[in-house]
Motif scaffolding. Structure first.
Motif, PDB file in Angstrom:
ATOM      1  N   PHE A 245       0.816  -1.208   0.000  1.00 11.00           N
ATOM      2  CA  PHE A 245       0.000   0.000   0.000  1.00 11.00           C
ATOM      3  C   PHE A 245       0.856   1.266   0.000  1.00 11.00           C
ATOM      4  O   PHE A 245       0.709   2.132  -0.855  1.00 11.00           O
ATOM      5  CB  PHE A 245      -0.921  -0.015   1.230  1.00 11.00           C
ATOM      6  CG  PHE A 245      -1.474   1.315   1.611  1.00 11.00           C
ATOM      7  CD1 PHE A 245      -2.515   1.883   0.897  1.00 11.00           C
ATOM      8  CD2 PHE A 245      -0.956   2.007   2.693  1.00 11.00           C
ATOM      9  CE1 PHE A 245      -3.020   3.120   1.248  1.00 11.00           C
ATOM     10  CE2 PHE A 245      -1.461   3.239   3.054  1.00 11.00           C
ATOM     11  CZ  PHE A 245      -2.499   3.803   2.331  1.00 11.00           C
ATOM     12  N   SER A 246       1.777   1.372   0.943  1.00  7.73           N
ATOM     13  CA  SER A 246       2.505   2.626   1.137  1.00  7.73           C
ATOM     14  C   SER A 246       3.526   2.905   0.042  1.00  7.73           C
ATOM     15  O   SER A 246       3.881   4.065  -0.186  1.00  7.73           O
ATOM     16  CB  SER A 246       3.185   2.642   2.505  1.00  7.73           C
ATOM     17  OG  SER A 246       4.196   1.667   2.576  1.00  7.73           O
TER      18      SER A 246
ATOM     19  N   SER B 290       3.026   2.306  -3.178  1.00 13.22           N
ATOM     20  CA  SER B 290       2.204   2.014  -4.355  1.00 13.22           C
ATOM     21  C   SER B 290       2.839   2.460  -5.665  1.00 13.22           C
ATOM     22  O   SER B 290       2.595   1.849  -6.711  1.00 13.22           O
ATOM     23  CB  SER B 290       0.809   2.628  -4.210  1.00 13.22           C
ATOM     24  OG  SER B 290       0.904   4.042  -4.106  1.00 13.22           O
TER      25      SER B 290
ATOM     26  N   CYS C 185      -3.683  -3.983   1.202  1.00 17.48           N
ATOM     27  CA  CYS C 185      -4.274  -2.894   1.974  1.00 17.48           C
ATOM     28  C   CYS C 185      -4.740  -1.829   0.986  1.00 17.48           C
ATOM     29  O   CYS C 185      -3.924  -1.224   0.294  1.00 17.48           O
ATOM     30  CB  CYS C 185      -3.215  -2.338   2.934  1.00 17.48           C
ATOM     31  SG  CYS C 185      -3.790  -1.024   3.998  1.00 17.48           S
TER      32      CYS C 185
ATOM     33  N   GLU D  58      -6.172   1.594  -0.563  1.00 14.62           N
ATOM     34  CA  GLU D  58      -6.078   3.021  -0.227  1.00 14.62           C
ATOM     35  C   GLU D  58      -7.453   3.617  -0.002  1.00 14.62           C
ATOM     36  O   GLU D  58      -8.473   3.058  -0.429  1.00 14.62           O
ATOM     37  CB  GLU D  58      -5.347   3.775  -1.329  1.00 14.62           C
ATOM     38  CG  GLU D  58      -6.109   3.849  -2.639  1.00 14.62           C
ATOM     39  CD  GLU D  58      -5.310   4.537  -3.736  1.00 14.62           C
ATOM     40  OE1 GLU D  58      -4.129   4.822  -3.538  1.00 14.62           O
ATOM     41  OE2 GLU D  58      -5.898   4.774  -4.798  1.00 14.62           O
ATOM     42  N   TYR D  59      -7.463   4.758   0.673  1.00 18.70           N
ATOM     43  CA  TYR D  59      -8.702   5.504   0.890  1.00 18.70           C
ATOM     44  C   TYR D  59      -8.560   6.860   0.237  1.00 18.70           C
ATOM     45  O   TYR D  59      -7.537   7.514   0.413  1.00 18.70           O
ATOM     46  CB  TYR D  59      -8.981   5.676   2.381  1.00 18.70           C
ATOM     47  CG  TYR D  59     -10.248   6.455   2.639  1.00 18.70           C
ATOM     48  CD1 TYR D  59     -11.471   5.813   2.614  1.00 18.70           C
ATOM     49  CD2 TYR D  59     -10.195   7.820   2.846  1.00 18.70           C
ATOM     50  CE1 TYR D  59     -12.637   6.536   2.816  1.00 18.70           C
ATOM     51  CE2 TYR D  59     -11.360   8.548   3.036  1.00 18.70           C
ATOM     52  CZ  TYR D  59     -12.569   7.903   3.024  1.00 18.70           C
ATOM     53  OH  TYR D  59     -13.716   8.609   3.206  1.00 18.70           O
TER      54      TYR D  59
ATOM     55  N   SER E  55     -11.380   4.622  -2.029  1.00 17.29           N
ATOM     56  CA  SER E  55     -11.343   3.591  -3.059  1.00 17.29           C
ATOM     57  C   SER E  55     -12.777   3.249  -3.424  1.00 17.29           C
ATOM     58  O   SER E  55     -13.678   3.382  -2.598  1.00 17.29           O
ATOM     59  CB  SER E  55     -10.621   2.360  -2.524  1.00 17.29           C
ATOM     60  OG  SER E  55     -10.476   1.390  -3.518  1.00 17.29           O
TER      61      SER E  55
ATOM     62  N   THR F 200     -12.501  -2.232  -3.830  1.00 14.59           N
ATOM     63  CA  THR F 200     -12.382  -2.771  -2.477  1.00 14.59           C
ATOM     64  C   THR F 200     -12.884  -4.211  -2.417  1.00 14.59           C
ATOM     65  O   THR F 200     -12.258  -5.073  -1.795  1.00 14.59           O
ATOM     66  CB  THR F 200     -13.160  -1.892  -1.479  1.00 14.59           C
ATOM     67  OG1 THR F 200     -12.664  -0.556  -1.575  1.00 14.59           O
ATOM     68  CG2 THR F 200     -13.007  -2.389  -0.062  1.00 14.59           C
TER      69      THR F 200
ATOM     70  N   GLN G 111      -9.136  -6.033   6.331  1.00 17.42           N
ATOM     71  CA  GLN G 111      -9.075  -4.611   5.999  1.00 17.42           C
ATOM     72  C   GLN G 111     -10.503  -4.098   5.903  1.00 17.42           C
ATOM     73  O   GLN G 111     -11.451  -4.869   5.831  1.00 17.42           O
ATOM     74  CB  GLN G 111      -8.348  -4.404   4.658  1.00 17.42           C
ATOM     75  CG  GLN G 111      -6.952  -4.940   4.609  1.00 17.42           C
ATOM     76  CD  GLN G 111      -5.967  -4.176   5.486  1.00 17.42           C
ATOM     77  OE1 GLN G 111      -6.296  -3.140   6.064  1.00 17.42           O
ATOM     78  NE2 GLN G 111      -4.773  -4.696   5.591  1.00 17.42           N
TER      79      GLN G 111
ATOM     80  N   ARG H  32     -13.296  -0.593   4.699  1.00 12.49           N
ATOM     81  CA  ARG H  32     -13.550   0.558   3.848  1.00 12.49           C
ATOM     82  C   ARG H  32     -14.782   1.271   4.367  1.00 12.49           C
ATOM     83  O   ARG H  32     -15.760   0.649   4.745  1.00 12.49           O
ATOM     84  CB  ARG H  32     -13.801   0.128   2.406  1.00 12.49           C
ATOM     85  CG  ARG H  32     -14.177   1.293   1.492  1.00 12.49           C
ATOM     86  CD  ARG H  32     -14.596   0.756   0.120  1.00 12.49           C
ATOM     87  NE  ARG H  32     -15.011   1.844  -0.729  1.00 12.49           N
ATOM     88  CZ  ARG H  32     -16.257   2.280  -0.831  1.00 12.49           C
ATOM     89  NH1 ARG H  32     -17.215   1.744  -0.124  1.00 12.49           N
ATOM     90  NH2 ARG H  32     -16.552   3.262  -1.655  1.00 12.49           N
TER      91      ARG H  32
END
Length: 151
Positions: free
Chosen positions: A57-58, A60, A106, A108-109, A111, A116, A147, A149
């Protein structure tokens, strides 16, 4: 902090090892040859290793996700690597943590609902592959990751 400081001053019962970062350096094989994380770190309490999903995720901009897993470019030296659920289990089994996590994505937001949903279904399929590839269920507890959302 040293292991003694974690025990005596913080009274830590468990510590977290980052699978992605340990894979890149010092390397899971080196840790395995040293007797696993417990011996490598001189830590006699519980250890949990994450799966690297947060780095998926981080980081990406440095990765590509598909059904087989994630291809990423190392943020350290630009080298290419591939994490599949089976590879993550190989790494976590080699690290020898007491609790290990299955590979996930994971999201992202924000999404979309559809992305999701697709990610959650892929994560579920990856969890089943992790369970199948897990070598030491009697020594390492394998847990799935949930996870979420906002809708």
């Amino acid at each position: 902090m040293t292991p003694d400081e974690l025990k005596d001053e913080v009274n830590a019962e468990i510590i977290l090892g980052n699978t992605y970062h340990l894979y890149l350096r010092p390397g899971h094989k080196l840790v395995e040859e040293a007797g696993g994380l417990h011996k490598f770190m001189n830590w006699d309490r519980a250890i949990l290793t994450d799966c690297g999903g947060f780095q998926v995720f981080s980081l990406s901009s440095l990765r590509t996700i598909n059904e087989d897993g994630v291809e990423f470019t190392s943020h350290l030296d630009g080298s290419k690597h591939f994490f599949s659920p089976e590879k993550v289990m190989e790494i976590e089994n080699s690290l020898g943590a007491d609790i290990i996590m299955s590979f996930d994505e994971c999201v992202e937001y924000p999404s979309t609902y559809e992305y999701t949903k697709d990610s959650m279904e892929r994560t579920t399929r990856w969890a089943l592959r992790c369970k199948k590839a897990h070598k030491y269920p009697e020594k390492q507890g394998l847990f799935g990751i949930v996870q979420g959302r906002n809708v």
